[in-house]
Design an enzyme around this catalytic site. Structure first.
Site, PDB file in Angstrom:
ATOM      1  N   HIS A   1       0.946  -1.360  -0.268  1.00 23.60           N
ATOM      2  CA  HIS A   1      -0.073   0.370   0.161  1.00 23.60           C
ATOM      3  C   HIS A   1       1.066   1.330   0.306  1.00 23.60           C
ATOM      4  CE1 HIS A   1      -2.440   2.904   2.078  1.00 23.60           C
ATOM      5  NE2 HIS A   1      -3.510   2.203   1.555  1.00 23.60           N
TER       6      HIS A   1
ATOM      7  N   ASP B   1       3.037  -4.644   8.113  1.00 23.81           N
ATOM      8  CA  ASP B   1       1.521  -3.655   8.235  1.00 23.81           C
ATOM      9  C   ASP B   1       0.078  -4.887   8.606  1.00 23.81           C
ATOM     10  OD1 ASP B   1       0.061  -2.702   6.896  1.00 23.81           O
ATOM     11  OD2 ASP B   1       0.280  -1.548   5.496  1.00 23.81           O
TER      12      ASP B   1
ATOM     13  N   LYS C   1     -10.727  -0.867  10.331  1.00 22.96           N
ATOM     14  CA  LYS C   1     -11.117  -1.972   9.523  1.00 22.96           C
ATOM     15  C   LYS C   1     -11.257  -3.157  10.317  1.00 22.96           C
ATOM     16  CE  LYS C   1      -7.659  -0.204   6.426  1.00 22.96           C
ATOM     17  NZ  LYS C   1      -8.174   0.468   5.359  1.00 22.96           N
TER      18      LYS C   1
ATOM     19  N   CYS D   1      -4.728   2.629  -3.808  1.00 23.22           N
ATOM     20  CA  CYS D   1      -3.213   2.806  -2.887  1.00 23.22           C
ATOM     21  C   CYS D   1      -2.033   1.883  -2.936  1.00 23.22           C
ATOM     22  CB  CYS D   1      -3.983   3.017  -1.505  1.00 23.22           C
ATOM     23  SG  CYS D   1      -5.073   5.374  -1.599  1.00 23.22           S
TER      24      CYS D   1
HETATM   25  N1  PMP Z   1      -1.973  -0.945   4.687  1.00 26.76           N
HETATM   26  C1  PMP Z   1      -2.977  -1.914   4.372  1.00 26.76           C
HETATM   27  C2  PMP Z   1      -1.985  -3.013   3.758  1.00 26.76           C
HETATM   28  C3  PMP Z   1      -4.230  -0.975   3.834  1.00 26.76           C
HETATM   29  O1  PMP Z   1      -4.944  -2.125   3.213  1.00 26.76           O
HETATM   30  C4  PMP Z   1      -4.769   0.119   4.424  1.00 26.76           C
HETATM   31  C5  PMP Z   1      -5.855   0.923   4.365  1.00 26.76           C
HETATM   32  N2  PMP Z   1      -6.684   0.687   2.332  1.00 26.76           N
HETATM   33  C6  PMP Z   1      -3.049   0.952   4.739  1.00 26.76           C
HETATM   34  C7  PMP Z   1      -1.610   0.293   4.919  1.00 26.76           C
HETATM   35  C8  PMP Z   1      -3.499   2.379   5.316  1.00 26.76           C
HETATM   36  O2  PMP Z   1      -4.442   2.484   6.734  1.00 26.76           O
HETATM   37  P1  PMP Z   1      -5.361   3.746   7.373  1.00 26.76           P
HETATM   38  O3  PMP Z   1      -6.011   4.868   5.656  1.00 26.76           O
HETATM   39  O4  PMP Z   1      -6.220   3.374   7.771  1.00 26.76           O
HETATM   40  O5  PMP Z   1      -4.142   4.832   7.865  1.00 26.76           O
END
Ligand code: PMP
Length: 405
Positions: free
Chosen positions: A117, A194, A220, A363
């Site tokens: 991400h 992560d 999440k 993302c």
């Molecule tokens: N890492 C991963 C693997 C994610 O899926 C996400 C959220 N889509 C994030 C980081 C970022 O999380 P947040 O937007 O809650 O900070």
């Protein structure tokens, strides 16, 4: 499973029953979370840690109980290792600043993977720019699993940290994180996991994994937005510097010299999201009651069924087909002439039928570049989804495909 506990699932979308399959982006909230927030503001709201008065003491106790619940959830050795942040992104940025300032110098290397991400790429890139360090990337194999042989080759005496997703937010694939941690530790290299897509779906045990850091977001995992966790082994957190100055993170302040608070407060400048942490604690109780093993089994069954149903559709290409997954499946739809149907078009037609999925680059542009597509359609499941949801999704997808041919 527990569908009745999530009031939003009774909403109609475009006059249709909502089928919510965008759980990897954020999960829906149980009534107990909504009630906990209302109760907190109605009965004991006061700033934490600083008051001798009753309400402040109640608020402090509830905030600290929540920290213990998080520590238990991920099997941390102690609650001192749990830092409350704003979310996964905030946690990684904090770590990149703190670890980067203390441990990374010119020519040093940080390793991420091709499927990360943006939150697990950009903070490290920014660190590398600041410190003239180098970002290295674990490539993928043809089946879209991480190339561990290539990882062994890029891991060397210049590597300072490896930061990799436990579960890919695009592909849903569970990465061999145990192997990555073991190989990195053999070279004395620290690992950040992560866990944004793993902690809500799998039983994660930081002591068994032996990871140095783990980050994830409450939202999440049926929790509130604006709250995340940075777990770090105590020996790391003791030696790393704070990244933000302000109230709460200090022991004494004078114009000549400021000394810092003990763990975990050293990393928590300012008023924390104590209402959010309390409410998240209630959600953790609920998740533990259901059991993460049961949640994993339920979601695995749904994702497997979903993947099998998609495999029956001739114009659908599933990514990372057959690899072990947790919760999410990504795919694209093609015309008879092999031209890609844009995932947004598929997403819009699903939405008109009450089905919420995510479309786009999720993302993770470097992964999408690698796949040579502008985006994918991602369906991701949670505790409250059912086989009927998947069936409704497949019926709606077939309709969408017919309209788009
Ligand atoms: N890492 C991963 C693997 C994610 O899926 C996400 C959220 N889509 C994030 C980081 C970022 O999380 P947040 O937007 O809650 O900070």
């Amino acid at each position: 499973m527990k569908r009745e506990n999530f009031p939003i699932l009774n909403e109609l979308v475009h006059g249709q029953k909502l089928v919510y399959l965008d759980n990897a982006a954020t999960t829906q909230k149980p009534q107990l979370l909504i009630d906990a927030i209302a109760k907190a503001y109605s009965h004991w709201n006061a700033n934490v840690h600083r008051g001798v008065h009753h309400l402040s003491q109640v608020a402090t106790q509830k905030h600290e109980e929540a920290r213990q619940k998080v520590a238990k959830l991920i099997h941390a050795q102690s609650e001192e290792e749990i830092i409350f942040t704003k979310g996964t992104t905030d946690s990684i940025n904090m770590l990149a600043r703190s670890f980067g300032d203390a441990m990374v110098g010119e020519g040093d290397e940080i390793i991420v993977s091709q499927l990360e991400h943006h939150s697990n790429i950009v903070p490290w890139q920014m660190l590398c720019e600041r410190k003239k360090a180098v970002l290295k990337v674990i490539p993928l194999q043809e089946d879209l699993s991480l190339n561990i042989e290539a990882f062994k080759e890029i891991l060397n005496e210049k590597t300072r940290l490896v930061s990799v997703a436990h579960v890919s937010n695009v592909l849903g694939v569970v990465n061999p994180i145990e192997d990555i941690i073991r190989l990195a530790h053999e070279k004395g290299v620290a690992v950040c996991v992560d866990g944004a897509q793993s902690v809500p779906h799998l039983a994660v045990d930081v002591q068994k994994l032996d990871c140095d850091f783990l980050v994830f977001s409450a939202h999440k995992m049926y929790g509130p937005t604006g709250l995340g966790i940075l777990y770090g082994k105590k020996e790391w957190l003791d030696k790393l510097p704070p990244t933000e100055g302000g109230g709460e993170m200090i022991e004494h302040v004078s114009f000549e010299k400021t000394t810092y608070n003990v763990l975990p407060y050293k990393f928590e400048a300012g008023t924390p999201n104590y209402i959010g942490s309390y409410a998240f604690g209630k959600v953790i109780d609920f998740v533990q009651e259901v059991g993460l093993e049961q949640i994993a089994e339920h979601e695995h069954k749904l994702a497997k069924y979903l993947e099998a149903q998609l495999a029956l559709l001739p114009n659908v290409r599933v990514y990372a087909a057959g690899l072990p997954k947790a919760g999410a499946v990504s795919f694209n739809v093609y015309r008879e002439d092999e031209a890609l149907i844009h995932p947004f078009d598929v997403g819009v037609l699903l939405d008109r039928q009450g089905i919420a999925v995510r479309t786009g680059h999720h993302c993770a542009e470097p992964l999408l570049d690698y796949l040579q597509v502008p985006g994918t359609v991602r369906a991701s499941v949670a505790i409250y989804n059912t086989i009927e949801d998947i069936d409704a999704f497949v019926v709606a997808l077939k309709k969408a495909i017919m309209m788009l041919q």
